[in-house]
Structures are given as structure tokens and as C-alpha cells.
Design a protein around this motif. Structure first.
Motif, PDB file in Angstrom:
ATOM      1  N   ALA A   3      73.787  31.276  28.357  1.00 34.55           N
ATOM      2  CA  ALA A   3      73.532  30.834  26.982  1.00 34.55           C
ATOM      3  C   ALA A   3      73.149  31.983  26.056  1.00 34.55           C
ATOM      4  CB  ALA A   3      72.414  29.790  26.974  1.00 34.55           C
ATOM      5  N   VAL A   4      72.862  33.157  26.600  1.00 39.37           N
ATOM      6  CA  VAL A   4      72.308  34.257  25.810  1.00 39.37           C
ATOM      7  C   VAL A   4      73.406  35.237  25.399  1.00 39.37           C
ATOM      8  CG1 VAL A   4      70.699  36.196  25.826  1.00 39.37           C
ATOM      9  CG2 VAL A   4      70.074  34.040  26.933  1.00 39.37           C
ATOM     10  N   LEU A  55      77.010  23.931  33.713  1.00 40.14           N
ATOM     11  CA  LEU A  55      76.094  24.216  34.819  1.00 40.14           C
ATOM     12  C   LEU A  55      74.861  23.327  34.755  1.00 40.14           C
ATOM     13  CD1 LEU A  55      76.370  28.110  34.833  1.00 40.14           C
ATOM     14  CD2 LEU A  55      77.186  26.568  36.621  1.00 40.14           C
ATOM     15  N   LEU A  56      74.361  23.058  33.536  1.00 37.17           N
ATOM     16  CA  LEU A  56      73.232  22.146  33.390  1.00 37.17           C
ATOM     17  C   LEU A  56      73.581  20.756  33.911  1.00 37.17           C
ATOM     18  CD1 LEU A  56      71.771  23.065  29.875  1.00 37.17           C
ATOM     19  CD2 LEU A  56      70.548  23.132  32.048  1.00 37.17           C
ATOM     20  N   ALA A  57      74.773  20.279  33.551  1.00 43.06           N
ATOM     21  CA  ALA A  57      75.199  18.953  33.996  1.00 43.06           C
ATOM     22  C   ALA A  57      75.332  18.913  35.516  1.00 43.06           C
ATOM     23  CB  ALA A  57      76.521  18.590  33.328  1.00 43.06           C
ATOM     24  N   GLN A  58      75.899  19.973  36.103  1.00 43.01           N
ATOM     25  CA  GLN A  58      76.054  20.026  37.556  1.00 43.01           C
ATOM     26  C   GLN A  58      74.697  20.029  38.261  1.00 43.01           C
ATOM     27  OE1 GLN A  58      78.458  23.464  38.378  1.00 43.01           O
ATOM     28  NE2 GLN A  58      80.325  22.569  37.540  1.00 43.01           N
ATOM     29  N   LEU A  91      69.045  28.459  23.350  1.00 41.23           N
ATOM     30  CA  LEU A  91      68.781  27.360  24.277  1.00 41.23           C
ATOM     31  C   LEU A  91      68.989  25.998  23.608  1.00 41.23           C
ATOM     32  CD1 LEU A  91      65.673  28.682  26.249  1.00 41.23           C
ATOM     33  CD2 LEU A  91      68.100  28.833  26.846  1.00 41.23           C
ATOM     34  N   ARG A  92      68.687  25.907  22.324  1.00 47.64           N
ATOM     35  CA  ARG A  92      68.939  24.653  21.608  1.00 47.64           C
ATOM     36  C   ARG A  92      70.432  24.353  21.539  1.00 47.64           C
ATOM     37  NH1 ARG A  92      64.632  22.408  18.825  1.00 47.64           N
ATOM     38  NH2 ARG A  92      62.751  23.716  18.760  1.00 47.64           N
ATOM     39  N   ARG A  93      71.238  25.395  21.438  1.00 47.94           N
ATOM     40  CA  ARG A  93      72.695  25.206  21.350  1.00 47.94           C
ATOM     41  C   ARG A  93      73.261  24.549  22.604  1.00 47.94           C
ATOM     42  NH1 ARG A  93      74.566  31.119  18.946  1.00 47.94           N
ATOM     43  NH2 ARG A  93      73.916  30.765  16.768  1.00 47.94           N
ATOM     44  N   ILE A  94      72.610  24.737  23.749  1.00 44.75           N
ATOM     45  CA  ILE A  94      73.131  24.133  24.981  1.00 44.75           C
ATOM     46  C   ILE A  94      72.382  22.848  25.338  1.00 44.75           C
ATOM     47  CG2 ILE A  94      73.944  26.351  25.840  1.00 44.75           C
ATOM     48  CD1 ILE A  94      71.539  26.325  27.796  1.00 44.75           C
TER      49      ILE A  94
END
Length: 226
Positions: A3-4, A55-58, A91-94
């Protein structure tokens, strides 16, 4: 990590200065460095918000999670609050629910030393020195100097490193520890930044200076103007 936007951070906050840090504590001029990290960095760490969301969803967090960003300041890196503000945007964007909390570093230190810094993120600066010294601070689970990322294999290899006086074996163990750190994404690695000092040439003629974690040293090397 995905995300960075490191290129954006380097171009804006640091005005193009610095070089990439591929693995925390490991510089290309120090023992244990693996040139493969540089080759693999973009594929593993490169800026890709869509991949970050995937990756967050996984991982079971399709709607993100809450995280507190600690805004604090340490000598040697005055840009720490700006880094935290940029991280807030990324981080808000993801999809993460982010809250920035200002805190003196003296209040943050006991939290991570006692391993109570849960759900927190903050910017940190280190120093250029032999990697085993930084591994001892940030990764060795049997100390509580910083209590960063811990791993039983790192502890095992670091125990062997401390007992060894064989140069080749020590370098091999350092490289193996670095590979674990790289593969496990132990930090959001950013940059190796040059240390800079601003002096008044009317007062200072020459200063071959050194620093240790943001504190300027060797003041006895200062020479007046001729």
C-alpha cells in the motif's frame, strides 16, 4: 507494504534523497547482504493498492481493520510525523480504519518493550552499523530492546551467530536471518538516508562528523574558519 508508495515518499518528503532499504538493518556494504533482495523487491514489495486489497481479503479482512498510527518524534528524523500522515492516506486507500494519535516517544517505549504495543504502527529510525547489532535490537526475541518482529528461526540462528567466531559462518547466518526478514515482511522498509548537518561557515570551518542513532558526535573534530 504493497500500500505504500515509496517513490512518492522519496520524491516529496525527502526531496529525492536516500537509497532504498530492501531489508531492515542490511545495507549493501555490510556483511550478510543478499543482492537478490534488490532484484525481487519490486515484485514482492512494489506499490500496488489493488494487490494490497486482495491480500487483505485473502487474510480474512475484506473490510479492513482498525489501526492506530502513533505520531512521535526522534532525533535524526524530523520527518516522522509527515511519514505517519502519508501512511494514513495510503492505508485508508486500501480500506483500513485509521486513527492518528500523538504520543511522546517516552510513553511509546514501555509499550513495545513490554510487548503491549498491539494494533499500533509508528515510524522509526535506526542507524548504519553491523547488522547483528540491529537484529539484536529489532528481531531477537530473547531481548526487549525494541521488540519488533520475532521469529523462532531468527532466535535459533542468532544464538549460533553469537557463539561463532568463524567469519564465513557468521556471514552465512546473517544472510539467512536477512532472508527470513525479507520473506516475512518484518517491517515497511523505506530508505537509507544521508546524515546532514547545517553549519554557519563564519563559525565552523570544517566538521568531519559522525552520528549514532540521530545524535551528533565527534564535536572535538570541529575546526574554526581559517
Amino acid at each position: 507494504n504493497r500500500a505504500v508508495n515509496r517513490k512518492e515518499l522519496q520524491a516529496t518528503i525527502f526531496e529525492g534523497k536516500g537509497e532504498p532499504m530492501y531489508t531492515q538493518s542490511y545495507h549493501r556494504t555490510l556483511p550478510g547482504y543478499n543482492p537478490e533482495w534488490e532484484k525481487q523487491f519490486e515484485a514482492k514489495y512494489g506499490y500496488d493498492p489493488a494487490k494490497a486489497k486482495q491480500l487483505l481479503a485473502q487474510a480474512g479482512y475484506p473490510n479492513g481493520f482498525k489501526v492506530n498510527l502513533i505520531s512521535t518524534v526522534l532525533p535524526g528524523l524530523p520527518e516522522m510525523p509527515q511519514l505517519v500522515e502519508a501512511l494514513d492516506v495510503y492505508l485508508r486507500r486500501i480500506g483500513l480504519q485509521v486513527e492518528i494519535k500523538a504520543m511522546d516517544f517516552a510513553a511509546l517505549r514501555p509499550l513495545y518493550r513490554d510487548k503491549k504495543a498491539h494494533g499500533l504502527m509508528w515510524a522509526l529510525r535506526g542507524t548504519y552499523r553491523p547488522p547483528e547489532e540491529n537484529v539484536n535490537i529489532y528481531n531477537y526475541g530473547k531481548t526487549r530492546l525494541v521488540a519488533g518482529f520475532e521469529h523462532p528461526l531468527i532466535d535459533q540462528k542468532f544464538d549460533a551467530l553469537r557463539k561463532s567466531v568463524d567469519v564465513a559462518e557468521r556471514e552465512r547466518l546473517l544472510l539467512e536471518i536477512g532472508n527470513i526478514k525479507f520473506e516475512e515482511y518484518d517491517f515497511i522498509n523505506l530508505f537509507w538516508l544521508p546524515v546532514e548537518a547545517t553549519v554557519d561557515p563564519k563559525v565552523i570551518g570544517e566538521y568531519n562528523f559522525g552520528t549514532i542513532t540521530g545524535v551528533f558526535t565527534h564535536l572535538d573534530y570541529i575546526k574554526p574558519p581559517r
